[in-house]
Write a protein that holds these residues in place. Sequence first.
Motif, short mmCIF file in Angstrom:
data_model
loop_
_atom_site.label_atom_id
_atom_site.label_comp_id
_atom_site.label_asym_id
_atom_site.label_seq_id
_atom_site.Cartn_x
_atom_site.Cartn_y
_atom_site.Cartn_z
N PRO A 49 -14.60 -31.79 -36.09
CA PRO A 49 -14.53 -32.41 -34.75
C PRO A 49 -13.10 -32.50 -34.22
O PRO A 49 -12.14 -32.62 -34.98
CB PRO A 49 -15.08 -33.82 -34.98
N GLU A 50 -13.01 -32.44 -32.90
CA GLU A 50 -11.79 -32.72 -32.15
C GLU A 50 -10.64 -31.75 -32.39
O GLU A 50 -9.48 -32.09 -32.20
CB GLU A 50 -11.32 -34.16 -32.41
N LEU A 51 -10.94 -30.52 -32.79
CA LEU A 51 -9.92 -29.50 -32.89
C LEU A 51 -10.03 -28.61 -31.65
O LEU A 51 -11.07 -28.57 -31.01
CB LEU A 51 -10.10 -28.65 -34.16
N PRO A 52 -8.97 -27.88 -31.33
CA PRO A 52 -9.08 -26.94 -30.19
C PRO A 52 -10.24 -25.97 -30.43
O PRO A 52 -10.56 -25.63 -31.57
CB PRO A 52 -7.73 -26.20 -30.22
N ALA A 53 -10.86 -25.51 -29.35
CA ALA A 53 -12.04 -24.64 -29.45
C ALA A 53 -11.76 -23.37 -30.23
O ALA A 53 -12.64 -22.84 -30.90
CB ALA A 53 -12.55 -24.30 -28.06
N TYR A 54 -10.54 -22.84 -30.17
CA TYR A 54 -10.24 -21.61 -30.88
C TYR A 54 -10.13 -21.80 -32.39
O TYR A 54 -10.20 -20.84 -33.14
CB TYR A 54 -8.97 -20.93 -30.33
N VAL A 55 -10.00 -23.04 -32.86
CA VAL A 55 -10.06 -23.30 -34.30
C VAL A 55 -11.53 -23.55 -34.60
O VAL A 55 -12.07 -24.62 -34.32
CB VAL A 55 -9.18 -24.50 -34.72
N ARG A 56 -12.18 -22.52 -35.13
CA ARG A 56 -13.62 -22.56 -35.34
C ARG A 56 -14.02 -23.56 -36.41
O ARG A 56 -15.14 -24.04 -36.43
CB ARG A 56 -14.14 -21.18 -35.71
N GLY A 57 -13.11 -23.85 -37.32
CA GLY A 57 -13.41 -24.80 -38.39
C GLY A 57 -12.57 -24.47 -39.60
O GLY A 57 -11.46 -23.96 -39.49
N ILE A 58 -13.15 -24.76 -40.75
CA ILE A 58 -12.48 -24.52 -42.03
C ILE A 58 -13.45 -23.79 -42.96
O ILE A 58 -14.66 -23.88 -42.78
CB ILE A 58 -11.99 -25.83 -42.68
N PHE A 59 -12.90 -23.07 -43.93
CA PHE A 59 -13.75 -22.42 -44.91
C PHE A 59 -13.11 -22.52 -46.28
O PHE A 59 -11.92 -22.80 -46.42
CB PHE A 59 -14.06 -20.97 -44.51
N ASN A 60 -13.93 -22.32 -47.29
CA ASN A 60 -13.50 -22.42 -48.67
C ASN A 60 -13.27 -21.01 -49.21
O ASN A 60 -14.19 -20.22 -49.30
CB ASN A 60 -14.59 -23.13 -49.48
N LEU A 61 -12.02 -20.72 -49.54
CA LEU A 61 -11.66 -19.43 -50.10
C LEU A 61 -11.17 -19.65 -51.52
O LEU A 61 -10.04 -20.08 -51.73
CB LEU A 61 -10.58 -18.74 -49.25
#
Length: 173
Positions: A49-61
């Motif tokens: 939530p509440e990140l700029p729209a271009y930051v789609r999210g996070i992932f586990n690498l």
Amino acid sequence: MIKEIAEELDQDDDQQGMYLTFELANEYYGLWVGYVTEIIGILPFTEVPELPAYVRGIFNLRGRIIPLMDMRLRFQKKFVKYDERSCVIVIDVAENTVGLIVDSVSEVITFSEADIIEQPMLSSGVSNQFVKSIGKVGNEVKLLLDCDKLLSNHEIETIINEKDEGYVDEMVL
């Protein structure tokens, strides 16, 4: 194709003038290979939530939580659904790792000094603020990006703080 490009990145010790090129909305861009750690397919990610729209999210690498930025949205281009050619270019910038979603990777190109135009005189458009130089390849040009400007320090801190505040505790990857 991703595998061949990744192998080419691993084999070259002298990275001067080498750029990984990728396509984005029928335009070609390049990243200096010194920033690139790997190229992977699109992985499941979790929106934050509440990140700029271009930051789609996070992932586990492999146990590392990495922010995921859609380059189309970062450059204010139309969003398109990801397909089999879409991929993530994982880069290290200013001690931070970020995944960049692109339409497709193209190739690794080595530009001579004569083929790079530094500090191009472009308009002040959103995507132009990220262009460091222009690489000439025959009659074509590639916009060479300044990775240090893709995410501001404030944006990186926001992503890290959101990650540290527990939004990722319920990640399903």
